[in-house]
Design a protein around this motif. Structure first.
Motif, PDB file in Angstrom:
ATOM      1  N   ALA A   2     -91.520  -2.689 -10.143  1.00 48.78           N
ATOM      2  CA  ALA A   2     -91.210  -3.332 -11.423  1.00 48.78           C
ATOM      3  C   ALA A   2     -90.247  -2.463 -12.221  1.00 48.78           C
ATOM      4  CB  ALA A   2     -92.492  -3.553 -12.206  1.00 48.78           C
ATOM      5  N   ARG A   3     -89.347  -3.112 -12.886  1.00 45.99           N
ATOM      6  CA  ARG A   3     -88.379  -2.387 -13.712  1.00 45.99           C
ATOM      7  C   ARG A   3     -89.051  -1.975 -15.014  1.00 45.99           C
ATOM      8  NH1 ARG A   3     -82.376  -2.818 -14.802  1.00 45.99           N
ATOM      9  NH2 ARG A   3     -82.245  -2.265 -16.971  1.00 45.99           N
ATOM     10  N   LYS A   4     -88.923  -0.725 -15.373  1.00 43.34           N
ATOM     11  CA  LYS A   4     -89.480  -0.213 -16.619  1.00 43.34           C
ATOM     12  C   LYS A   4     -88.657  -0.746 -17.779  1.00 43.34           C
ATOM     13  CE  LYS A   4     -92.389   2.766 -14.720  1.00 43.34           C
ATOM     14  NZ  LYS A   4     -93.763   2.627 -14.714  1.00 43.34           N
ATOM     15  N   LYS A   5     -89.316  -1.278 -18.793  1.00 41.31           N
ATOM     16  CA  LYS A   5     -88.584  -1.901 -19.888  1.00 41.31           C
ATOM     17  C   LYS A   5     -87.880  -0.895 -20.778  1.00 41.31           C
ATOM     18  CE  LYS A   5     -92.588  -2.192 -22.869  1.00 41.31           C
ATOM     19  NZ  LYS A   5     -93.489  -3.022 -23.586  1.00 41.31           N
ATOM     20  N   ASN A   6     -88.282   0.360 -20.762  1.00 43.54           N
ATOM     21  CA  ASN A   6     -87.670   1.356 -21.626  1.00 43.54           C
ATOM     22  C   ASN A   6     -86.653   2.224 -20.895  1.00 43.54           C
ATOM     23  OD1 ASN A   6     -89.119   0.617 -23.935  1.00 43.54           O
ATOM     24  ND2 ASN A   6     -90.904   1.659 -23.129  1.00 43.54           N
ATOM     25  N   LEU A   7     -86.295   1.813 -19.714  1.00 42.82           N
ATOM     26  CA  LEU A   7     -85.304   2.530 -18.933  1.00 42.82           C
ATOM     27  C   LEU A   7     -84.013   1.729 -18.985  1.00 42.82           C
ATOM     28  CD1 LEU A   7     -85.994   5.076 -17.391  1.00 42.82           C
ATOM     29  CD2 LEU A   7     -86.169   3.733 -15.344  1.00 42.82           C
ATOM     30  N   VAL A   8     -82.914   2.388 -19.183  1.00 42.64           N
ATOM     31  CA  VAL A   8     -81.626   1.707 -19.252  1.00 42.64           C
ATOM     32  C   VAL A   8     -80.853   2.031 -17.986  1.00 42.64           C
ATOM     33  CG1 VAL A   8     -79.498   1.456 -20.547  1.00 42.64           C
ATOM     34  CG2 VAL A   8     -81.614   1.936 -21.762  1.00 42.64           C
ATOM     35  N   SER A   9     -80.432   1.007 -17.277  1.00 44.50           N
ATOM     36  CA  SER A   9     -79.649   1.172 -16.067  1.00 44.50           C
ATOM     37  C   SER A   9     -78.468   0.206 -16.162  1.00 44.50           C
ATOM     38  CB  SER A   9     -80.494   0.862 -14.845  1.00 44.50           C
ATOM     39  OG  SER A   9     -79.764   1.071 -13.681  1.00 44.50           O
ATOM     40  N   VAL A  10     -77.281   0.677 -15.796  1.00 47.32           N
ATOM     41  CA  VAL A  10     -76.093  -0.083 -16.120  1.00 47.32           C
ATOM     42  C   VAL A  10     -75.100  -0.140 -14.973  1.00 47.32           C
ATOM     43  CG1 VAL A  10     -74.144  -0.167 -17.683  1.00 47.32           C
ATOM     44  CG2 VAL A  10     -76.291   0.688 -18.480  1.00 47.32           C
ATOM     45  N   GLY A  11     -74.397  -1.262 -14.884  1.00 44.60           N
ATOM     46  CA  GLY A  11     -73.189  -1.365 -14.084  1.00 44.60           C
ATOM     47  C   GLY A  11     -73.396  -1.462 -12.596  1.00 44.60           C
ATOM     48  N   LYS A  12     -72.361  -1.928 -11.941  1.00 43.51           N
ATOM     49  CA  LYS A  12     -72.405  -2.074 -10.496  1.00 43.51           C
ATOM     50  C   LYS A  12     -70.989  -1.965  -9.961  1.00 43.51           C
ATOM     51  CE  LYS A  12     -74.387  -5.131  -7.067  1.00 43.51           C
ATOM     52  NZ  LYS A  12     -75.136  -6.359  -6.859  1.00 43.51           N
ATOM     53  N   ARG A  62     -83.442  14.568 -26.908  1.00 46.50           N
ATOM     54  CA  ARG A  62     -84.291  14.095 -25.802  1.00 46.50           C
ATOM     55  C   ARG A  62     -83.653  12.944 -25.030  1.00 46.50           C
ATOM     56  NH1 ARG A  62     -90.102  13.967 -28.535  1.00 46.50           N
ATOM     57  NH2 ARG A  62     -89.867  11.813 -27.890  1.00 46.50           N
ATOM     58  N   LEU A  63     -82.976  12.044 -25.743  1.00 47.16           N
ATOM     59  CA  LEU A  63     -82.296  10.942 -25.055  1.00 47.16           C
ATOM     60  C   LEU A  63     -81.186  11.483 -24.166  1.00 47.16           C
ATOM     61  CD1 LEU A  63     -81.805   7.976 -24.473  1.00 47.16           C
ATOM     62  CD2 LEU A  63     -80.530   7.817 -26.608  1.00 47.16           C
ATOM     63  N   LYS A  64     -80.409  12.406 -24.680  1.00 41.55           N
ATOM     64  CA  LYS A  64     -79.331  13.019 -23.895  1.00 41.55           C
ATOM     65  C   LYS A  64     -79.898  13.722 -22.666  1.00 41.55           C
ATOM     66  CE  LYS A  64     -75.438  16.182 -24.336  1.00 41.55           C
ATOM     67  NZ  LYS A  64     -74.631  16.969 -25.279  1.00 41.55           N
ATOM     68  N   ALA A  65     -80.989  14.434 -22.845  1.00 43.75           N
ATOM     69  CA  ALA A  65     -81.609  15.161 -21.725  1.00 43.75           C
ATOM     70  C   ALA A  65     -82.194  14.219 -20.680  1.00 43.75           C
ATOM     71  CB  ALA A  65     -82.685  16.100 -22.251  1.00 43.75           C
ATOM     72  N   SER A  66     -82.506  12.996 -21.082  1.00 48.16           N
ATOM     73  CA  SER A  66     -83.118  12.052 -20.144  1.00 48.16           C
ATOM     74  C   SER A  66     -82.103  11.344 -19.250  1.00 48.16           C
ATOM     75  CB  SER A  66     -83.931  11.000 -20.907  1.00 48.16           C
ATOM     76  OG  SER A  66     -83.085  10.050 -21.516  1.00 48.16           O
ATOM     77  N   ALA A  80     -81.285   6.263 -18.324  1.00 51.03           N
ATOM     78  CA  ALA A  80     -81.562   7.010 -19.543  1.00 51.03           C
ATOM     79  C   ALA A  80     -82.892   6.537 -20.093  1.00 51.03           C
ATOM     80  CB  ALA A  80     -80.463   6.779 -20.577  1.00 51.03           C
ATOM     81  N   GLY A  81     -83.685   7.476 -20.558  1.00 52.01           N
ATOM     82  CA  GLY A  81     -84.954   7.132 -21.178  1.00 52.01           C
ATOM     83  C   GLY A  81     -86.106   7.162 -20.197  1.00 52.01           C
ATOM     84  N   SER A  82     -87.292   7.162 -20.774  1.00 53.77           N
ATOM     85  CA  SER A  82     -88.521   7.051 -20.005  1.00 53.77           C
ATOM     86  C   SER A  82     -89.575   6.464 -20.922  1.00 53.77           C
ATOM     87  CB  SER A  82     -88.977   8.416 -19.480  1.00 53.77           C
ATOM     88  OG  SER A  82     -89.435   9.221 -20.547  1.00 53.77           O
ATOM     89  N   GLU A  83     -90.499   5.759 -20.343  1.00 48.24           N
ATOM     90  CA  GLU A  83     -91.520   5.103 -21.143  1.00 48.24           C
ATOM     91  C   GLU A  83     -92.352   6.095 -21.941  1.00 48.24           C
ATOM     92  OE1 GLU A  83     -94.649   1.465 -20.510  1.00 48.24           O
ATOM     93  OE2 GLU A  83     -93.250   2.011 -18.931  1.00 48.24           O
ATOM     94  N   ALA A  84     -92.615   7.244 -21.360  1.00 51.29           N
ATOM     95  CA  ALA A  84     -93.476   8.221 -22.024  1.00 51.29           C
ATOM     96  C   ALA A  84     -92.745   9.085 -23.054  1.00 51.29           C
ATOM     97  CB  ALA A  84     -94.124   9.132 -20.976  1.00 51.29           C
ATOM     98  N   ARG A  85     -91.597   9.626 -22.692  1.00 55.41           N
ATOM     99  CA  ARG A  85     -90.939  10.607 -23.568  1.00 55.41           C
ATOM    100  C   ARG A  85     -89.804  10.052 -24.425  1.00 55.41           C
ATOM    101  NH1 ARG A  85     -91.192  16.204 -22.890  1.00 55.41           N
ATOM    102  NH2 ARG A  85     -89.030  16.111 -23.493  1.00 55.41           N
TER     103      ARG A  85
END
Length: 137
Positions: A2-12, A62-66, A80-85
């Motif tokens: 399942a795709r995590k809703k708080n994760l951003v993934s882009v482009g193809k 934290r966003l930059k580090a993720s 970028a991002g994670s559900e927990a942090r």
């Protein structure tokens, strides 16, 4: 998965001939070559991830580090991002009108700025990989 809703993934970016190369790699069953294909993909994703780190808005860092690059045998991704942090990655990137958060599409912008460089890296690295595959035949 399942795709995590708080994760951003882009482009193809589609790479012509990659399926044929993968088929050749499967017939060789050479772990070193498969690892190199993962490296080719990760190198391309790293170009975009590095640019995204330059473009991302920073408060705590934290966003930059993720922001990270991943390379598999079949694909490359920048996340970028994670559900927990860092659960706010999606709203920062895409915006959230109800909360007056304007979109700041740093991942889209990074891919837009670096797509030619990514394409060039793929072209060069895949040509080198094909040469290695052909030498082993």
């Amino acid at each position: 998965m399942a795709r995590k809703k708080n994760l951003v993934s882009v482009g193809k970016i589609e790479v012509e001939g990659i399926r044929s190369l993968q088929k050749q790699l499967r017939t060789l069953d050479d772990k070193a070559l498969k690892a190199e294909l993962r490296k080719v993909n990760k190198d391309a994703a790293t170009i975009v991830a590095d640019e995204a780190k330059n473009l991302v808005p920073v408060r705590s860092g934290r966003l930059k580090a993720s922001i990270g690059a991943r390379g598999g045998q079949r694909d490359a991704s920048v996340k970028a991002g994670s559900e927990a942090r860092v659960p706010y990655a999606g709203p920062i990137h895409f915006g959230w009108a109800a909360r007056n958060i304007r979109p700041q599409p740093f991942l889209y912008d990074a891919l837009g700025k670096k797509w030619k460089e990514v394409y060039g890296a793929y072209e060069k690295n895949m040509a080198n990989l094909v040469k290695k595959v052909n030498k082993r035949k």
